[in-house]
Write a protein that holds these residues in place. Structure first.
Motif, PDB file in Angstrom:
ATOM      1  N   ASP A  18       2.634 -11.568 -10.403  1.00  0.00           N
ATOM      2  CA  ASP A  18       2.814 -12.633  -9.646  1.00  0.00           C
ATOM      3  C   ASP A  18       1.397 -13.168  -8.997  1.00  0.00           C
ATOM      4  OD1 ASP A  18       5.787 -12.715 -10.506  1.00  0.00           O
ATOM      5  OD2 ASP A  18       6.442 -12.133  -8.654  1.00  0.00           O
ATOM      6  N   ALA A  19       0.910 -12.355  -8.483  1.00  0.00           N
ATOM      7  CA  ALA A  19      -0.424 -12.605  -7.996  1.00  0.00           C
ATOM      8  C   ALA A  19      -1.559 -13.118  -9.007  1.00  0.00           C
ATOM      9  CB  ALA A  19      -0.968 -11.639  -6.970  1.00  0.00           C
ATOM     10  N   LEU A  20      -1.495 -12.451 -10.121  1.00  0.00           N
ATOM     11  CA  LEU A  20      -2.408 -12.724 -11.249  1.00  0.00           C
ATOM     12  C   LEU A  20      -2.063 -14.121 -11.619  1.00  0.00           C
ATOM     13  CD1 LEU A  20      -2.456  -9.184 -12.970  1.00  0.00           C
ATOM     14  CD2 LEU A  20      -4.336 -10.490 -11.785  1.00  0.00           C
ATOM     15  N   CYS A  21      -0.651 -14.418 -11.717  1.00  0.00           N
ATOM     16  CA  CYS A  21      -0.182 -15.786 -12.291  1.00  0.00           C
ATOM     17  C   CYS A  21      -0.633 -16.687 -11.442  1.00  0.00           C
ATOM     18  CB  CYS A  21       1.238 -15.935 -12.354  1.00  0.00           C
ATOM     19  SG  CYS A  21       1.916 -14.967 -13.765  1.00  0.00           S
ATOM     20  N   ARG A  22      -0.946 -16.611 -10.151  1.00  0.00           N
ATOM     21  CA  ARG A  22      -1.261 -17.536  -9.080  1.00  0.00           C
ATOM     22  C   ARG A  22      -2.782 -17.594  -8.984  1.00  0.00           C
ATOM     23  NH1 ARG A  22       2.616 -14.997  -6.271  1.00  0.00           N
ATOM     24  NH2 ARG A  22       0.891 -14.074  -4.963  1.00  0.00           N
ATOM     25  N   SER A  23      -3.664 -16.652  -9.860  1.00  0.00           N
ATOM     26  CA  SER A  23      -4.989 -16.549  -9.338  1.00  0.00           C
ATOM     27  C   SER A  23      -5.443 -15.881  -8.278  1.00  0.00           C
ATOM     28  CB  SER A  23      -5.859 -17.859  -9.925  1.00  0.00           C
ATOM     29  OG  SER A  23      -5.867 -18.357 -11.234  1.00  0.00           O
ATOM     30  N   GLN A  24      -4.613 -15.008  -7.741  1.00  0.00           N
ATOM     31  CA  GLN A  24      -4.677 -14.386  -6.459  1.00  0.00           C
ATOM     32  C   GLN A  24      -4.518 -12.881  -6.503  1.00  0.00           C
ATOM     33  OE1 GLN A  24      -1.455 -16.148  -4.238  1.00  0.00           O
ATOM     34  NE2 GLN A  24      -2.611 -17.751  -3.616  1.00  0.00           N
ATOM     35  N   GLY A  25      -5.024 -12.593  -7.920  1.00  0.00           N
ATOM     36  CA  GLY A  25      -5.065 -10.846  -8.240  1.00  0.00           C
ATOM     37  C   GLY A  25      -6.100 -10.310  -7.295  1.00  0.00           C
ATOM     38  N   GLY A  26      -7.237 -10.751  -7.014  1.00  0.00           N
ATOM     39  CA  GLY A  26      -8.318 -10.190  -6.584  1.00  0.00           C
ATOM     40  C   GLY A  26      -7.918  -9.889  -4.991  1.00  0.00           C
ATOM     41  N   ALA A  27      -7.389 -10.675  -4.308  1.00  0.00           N
ATOM     42  CA  ALA A  27      -6.988 -10.382  -2.714  1.00  0.00           C
ATOM     43  C   ALA A  27      -5.880  -9.314  -2.779  1.00  0.00           C
ATOM     44  CB  ALA A  27      -6.243 -11.899  -2.255  1.00  0.00           C
ATOM     45  N   PHE A  28      -5.002  -9.487  -3.951  1.00  0.00           N
ATOM     46  CA  PHE A  28      -3.753  -8.751  -3.837  1.00  0.00           C
ATOM     47  C   PHE A  28      -4.243  -7.214  -4.158  1.00  0.00           C
ATOM     48  CE2 PHE A  28      -0.349  -6.319  -6.069  1.00  0.00           C
ATOM     49  CZ  PHE A  28       0.570  -6.557  -5.094  1.00  0.00           C
ATOM     50  N   TYR A  29      -5.012  -6.992  -5.110  1.00  0.00           N
ATOM     51  CA  TYR A  29      -5.389  -5.702  -5.459  1.00  0.00           C
ATOM     52  C   TYR A  29      -6.482  -5.021  -4.568  1.00  0.00           C
ATOM     53  CZ  TYR A  29      -2.242  -5.911  -9.419  1.00  0.00           C
ATOM     54  OH  TYR A  29      -1.109  -6.062 -10.356  1.00  0.00           O
ATOM     55  N   GLY A  30      -7.258  -5.929  -3.958  1.00  0.00           N
ATOM     56  CA  GLY A  30      -8.113  -5.399  -3.124  1.00  0.00           C
ATOM     57  C   GLY A  30      -7.643  -4.971  -1.891  1.00  0.00           C
ATOM     58  N   GLU A  31      -6.282  -5.377  -1.638  1.00  0.00           N
ATOM     59  CA  GLU A  31      -5.534  -4.842  -0.392  1.00  0.00           C
ATOM     60  C   GLU A  31      -4.839  -3.781  -0.883  1.00  0.00           C
ATOM     61  OE1 GLU A  31      -3.649  -4.020   3.198  1.00  0.00           O
ATOM     62  OE2 GLU A  31      -5.439  -5.283   2.815  1.00  0.00           O
ATOM     63  N   LEU A  32      -4.250  -3.617  -1.983  1.00  0.00           N
ATOM     64  CA  LEU A  32      -3.387  -2.498  -2.560  1.00  0.00           C
ATOM     65  C   LEU A  32      -3.700  -1.509  -3.003  1.00  0.00           C
ATOM     66  CD1 LEU A  32      -0.204  -2.074  -3.393  1.00  0.00           C
ATOM     67  CD2 LEU A  32      -0.871  -2.807  -5.504  1.00  0.00           C
ATOM     68  N   MET A  33      -5.163  -1.645  -3.437  1.00  0.00           N
ATOM     69  CA  MET A  33      -5.862  -0.151  -4.071  1.00  0.00           C
ATOM     70  C   MET A  33      -6.418   0.679  -2.830  1.00  0.00           C
ATOM     71  SD  MET A  33      -7.790  -2.222  -7.173  1.00  0.00           S
ATOM     72  CE  MET A  33      -8.385  -0.805  -8.179  1.00  0.00           C
ATOM     73  N   THR A  34      -6.455   1.816  -3.234  1.00  0.00           N
ATOM     74  CA  THR A  34      -7.058   2.548  -2.398  1.00  0.00           C
ATOM     75  C   THR A  34      -8.816   2.663  -2.454  1.00  0.00           C
ATOM     76  OG1 THR A  34      -7.358   4.703  -3.995  1.00  0.00           O
ATOM     77  CG2 THR A  34      -5.298   4.518  -2.602  1.00  0.00           C
ATOM     78  N   ALA A  35      -9.338   3.097  -1.567  1.00  0.00           N
ATOM     79  CA  ALA A  35     -10.962   3.072  -1.478  1.00  0.00           C
ATOM     80  C   ALA A  35     -11.594   3.393  -2.529  1.00  0.00           C
ATOM     81  CB  ALA A  35     -11.643   3.518  -0.214  1.00  0.00           C
ATOM     82  N   GLU A  36     -10.951   4.519  -3.132  1.00  0.00           N
ATOM     83  CA  GLU A  36     -11.565   4.873  -4.306  1.00  0.00           C
ATOM     84  C   GLU A  36     -10.995   4.829  -5.793  1.00  0.00           C
ATOM     85  OE1 GLU A  36      -8.393   7.719  -2.863  1.00  0.00           O
ATOM     86  OE2 GLU A  36      -9.884   6.740  -1.889  1.00  0.00           O
ATOM     87  N   ALA A  37     -10.148   3.727  -5.862  1.00  0.00           N
ATOM     88  CA  ALA A  37      -9.257   3.567  -7.047  1.00  0.00           C
ATOM     89  C   ALA A  37     -10.104   2.740  -7.869  1.00  0.00           C
ATOM     90  CB  ALA A  37      -8.068   2.417  -6.673  1.00  0.00           C
TER      91      ALA A  37
END
Length: 124
Positions: A18-37
């Protein structure tokens, strides 16, 4: 391991799409991913969290997506992999993007975080 169930992991994946559909994937995955992901994409690119956060908000948004054939695979006490088939389209795209996805999540700091994501294109 309650939040590493199939339903909980699918809910996270839907929030990401859904974030990717709103062009907000960077913010979403930047928060969701671990530091080493890492994300391993079908085009051969391997991107770390910072590269994902910097690039996804500028990616063309997905117009539609469906996730099917989802399975959760336990990977130890505090981790699980979600494997599914994704079909997605973008405006003006002749053919849908169809791939198998694997997202490996782990519990860290009291949160479920994305540690590894891999796409595998399905040959047509």
């Amino acid at each position: 391991m309650t939040d590493l169930t199939l339903d909980a992991l699918l809910a996270l994946e839907h929030r990401g799409w859904d974030a990717l559909c709103r062009s907000q994937g960077g913010a979403f995955y930047g928060e969701l991913m671990t530091a080493e992901a890492l994300m391993v994409l079908t085009n051969g690119m391997v991107l770390d969290r910072d590269a994902i956060a910097a690039s996804l908000d500028d990616a063309p948004p997905w117009a539609t997506y469906t996730l099917t054939d989802a399975r959760a695979v336990p990977v130890g006490t505090d981790a699980a992999a979600l494997v599914y088939r994704a079909t997605a389209t973008r405006e003006g795209q002749a053919e849908p993007f169809v791939a198998l996805m694997t997202s490996v999540y782990r519990r860290t700091g009291g949160r479920t975080r994305l540690a590894l994501y891999q796409q595998t294109t399905i040959a047509h």
